[in-house]
Design a protein around this motif. Structure first.
Motif, short mmCIF file in Angstrom:
data_model
loop_
_atom_site.label_atom_id
_atom_site.label_comp_id
_atom_site.label_asym_id
_atom_site.label_seq_id
_atom_site.Cartn_x
_atom_site.Cartn_y
_atom_site.Cartn_z
N GLY A 145 -13.79 -6.20 4.52
CA GLY A 145 -13.14 -7.39 3.99
C GLY A 145 -11.84 -7.11 3.28
N MET A 146 -11.44 -5.83 3.17
CA MET A 146 -10.20 -5.47 2.49
C MET A 146 -9.22 -4.89 3.50
SD MET A 146 -10.75 -6.16 -0.74
CE MET A 146 -9.47 -5.27 -1.60
N VAL A 147 -7.96 -5.31 3.41
CA VAL A 147 -6.89 -4.69 4.18
C VAL A 147 -6.20 -3.70 3.25
CG1 VAL A 147 -4.80 -5.03 5.52
CG2 VAL A 147 -6.56 -6.81 5.49
N THR A 148 -6.14 -2.44 3.65
CA THR A 148 -5.48 -1.43 2.84
C THR A 148 -4.22 -0.95 3.55
OG1 THR A 148 -6.77 0.38 3.79
CG2 THR A 148 -7.64 -0.66 1.80
N TYR A 149 -3.19 -0.66 2.78
CA TYR A 149 -1.93 -0.17 3.32
C TYR A 149 -1.62 1.16 2.64
CZ TYR A 149 -1.56 -5.15 4.41
OH TYR A 149 -1.80 -6.44 4.84
N THR A 150 -1.53 2.22 3.41
CA THR A 150 -1.23 3.54 2.89
C THR A 150 0.22 3.88 3.20
OG1 THR A 150 -3.51 4.24 3.26
CG2 THR A 150 -1.88 5.97 2.89
N VAL A 151 0.95 4.31 2.18
CA VAL A 151 2.35 4.68 2.35
C VAL A 151 2.41 6.12 2.85
CG1 VAL A 151 4.60 4.91 1.24
CG2 VAL A 151 3.01 3.10 0.52
N ALA A 152 2.98 6.31 4.02
CA ALA A 152 3.05 7.64 4.61
C ALA A 152 4.09 8.49 3.88
CB ALA A 152 3.40 7.53 6.09
N GLY A 153 4.03 9.81 4.11
CA GLY A 153 4.99 10.72 3.51
C GLY A 153 4.43 11.42 2.30
N ASP A 154 5.25 12.31 1.73
CA ASP A 154 4.80 13.07 0.57
C ASP A 154 5.91 13.24 -0.47
OD1 ASP A 154 6.43 14.81 1.91
OD2 ASP A 154 4.94 16.39 2.17
N ASP A 155 6.89 12.32 -0.47
CA ASP A 155 7.96 12.38 -1.47
C ASP A 155 7.38 12.24 -2.87
OD1 ASP A 155 9.92 12.75 0.35
OD2 ASP A 155 10.59 10.66 0.41
#
Length: 442
Positions: free
Chosen positions: A266-276
């Motif tokens: 029931g949750m939409v998660t957004y992960t920010v790519a990269g490692d800055d």
């Protein structure tokens, strides 16, 4: 259930009347409460210190007068002046000098021919204060914290300082930090006549890594309804490859970093790519979605008469704002009640389990306040484009901003792992409305 009681050895209580167990003085009389004991010992120290200052100088109107009269440094002069002049003896706890500093003051007073009896009384009062600290708290910092609980202004200042320290610690441990967290919920009547539709505008601003391996994630959705009915503002399912449109690029970082969406429970998660790492990795992410029949509108035959809207702090943040906007036909006349819960051991608090979770409550000074002018006039100094975001959501959904009244919770350094909950009382359904209210509840 039986209560533990003990007879009153003093003989003051009527025969057969049980007395609560607790600390007792010789002779059987109850010991004073912590507040009374602290007030007595600090009151005595204040009075003897005031007598000392009066004996050593003809005029003491400012801290600088104490400094000159006793030839002591500015810090000690300020402490002694506040100790002698605070209106509430409990408030003097923050100003009691260290032992070495108090010794300097008494030596200076002796050199200035303050009567030995006056000096002795201050010394004895100070000794009693230190014994009180050792017996009740162990050290000065803990004693001051305990005393501040009875001083609202001091307690609030101390509470904010503690939350700031906790924020810094969790930022280092998690490897992520955030400037501001925003959630705005719009609630209006659903077409079924017994439910409430909701739109969720959520923003995370200044979200950044402090370590390369840290994961930067933003989530949106309802834990109360684990299905796939979360929709974008355009009415498309917010899952799989079309989840990305839930992000509002016009209000997010430009160019938008690579985002990896995922639907789960029931949750939409957004992960920010990269490692800055550091400020160059900071991003602003704003998402919005909608859900039909998300909440019940009326009290049901199952006995449920409340609903709750909540925000759980899972990212260390400097500031959290939660706004709830209600259509006139949604919970009319109801004002939300705030409850803050510890979720570390037993998880999210559901509205139907709230009574059993009273031991998990945090008692803070935060309050929910009405928003003057409602949605149409909602502004935030730390989110300059907030009015545009709200107009954008209303425009997409065909809602009239002027119709919605609003309530706001604005918290500096919210507690990591805490659930901040708005509770609303549900009205009875009109006789003309079918009473088969939805089963989900938040």
């Amino acid at each position: 259930m039986s209560a533990l009681t003990t007879p009153d050895p003093s003989g003051d209580a009527p025969p057969g009347v049980p007395q609560p167990i607790g600390p007792r003085l010789p002779g059987g009389r109850p010991a004073p409460t912590f507040e009374a004991a602290a007030g007595a010992v600090l009151g005595e120290l204040q009075q003897t210190t005031l007598a000392l200052l009066s004996a050593g100088s003809a005029e003491l109107r400012r801290a600088a007068d104490v400094e000159r009269a006793f030839a002591i440094d500015h810090r000690l002069g300020w402490q002694v002046f506040r100790l002698a002049t605070e209106k509430n003896p409990l408030a003097t706890a923050a100003h009691v000098p260290a032992r070495a500093s108090m010794r300097r003051l008494l030596k200076s007073a002796t050199r200035r021919r303050v009567p030995a009896e006056v000096v002795r009384r201050v010394s004895e009062a100070y000794d009693r204060f230190e014994r009180f600290v050792e017996a009740e708290a162990g050290d000065r910092a803990e004693a001051e914290a305990m005393i501040n609980a009875f001083l609202p202004d001091a307690h609030q200042k101390q509470e904010l300082a503690a939350r700031h320290d906790a924020f810094r610690a969790m930022s280092l441990l998690r490897g992520i930090t955030m400037e501001a967290d925003l959630m705005a919920l719009l609630l209006w009547p659903a077409l079924d006549g017994v439910s409430v539709d909701r739109a969720n505008l959520q923003g995370e601003f200044g979200l950044r890594r402090m370590r390369p391996e840290a994961r930067v994630v933003i989530a949106s959705g309802d834990l109360s309804k684990p299905d796939t009915s979360v929709l974008t503002l355009d009415g498309r399912p917010a899952e799989g490859p079309v989840a990305f449109p839930s992000i509002l690029p016009e209000f997010s970082t430009e160019p938008l970093p690579r985002i990896e969406p995922q639907m789960s429970g029931g949750m939409v998660t957004y992960t920010v790519a990269g490692d800055d790492v550091g400020l160059r990795s900071a991003v602003d992410l704003v998402v919005a979605d909608q859900r039909c029949a998300a909440l019940r509108r009326y009290a049901g035959q199952d006995g449920r008469r409340r609903i709750a809207i909540f925000r759980v702090i899972d990212t260390p943040t400097k500031r959290m704002t939660v706004d709830v906007f209600l259509h006139p036909e949604v919970y009319p006349g109801s004002s939300p009640e705030l409850a803050i819960y510890n979720t570390v051991e037993r998880g999210i608090v559901r509205i139907d389990t709230t009574p059993s979770r009273e031991n998990d409550r945090f008692h803070q000074h935060d309050v929910i306040r009405p928003i003057a002018g409602g949605l149409a006039n909602a502004r935030l100094a730390h989110v300059p484009r907030y009015p545009e975001m709200l107009r954008h959501v209303c425009g997409k959904l065909g809602l009239a901003p002027a119709e919605f009244r609003g309530f706001r919770l604005d918290v500096h350094y919210p507690i990591y792992g805490a659930q901040y909950q708005f509770g609303f009382n549900l009205p009875q359904a009109p006789t003309s409305v079918h009473r088969s209210v939805p089963e989900q509840d938040r």
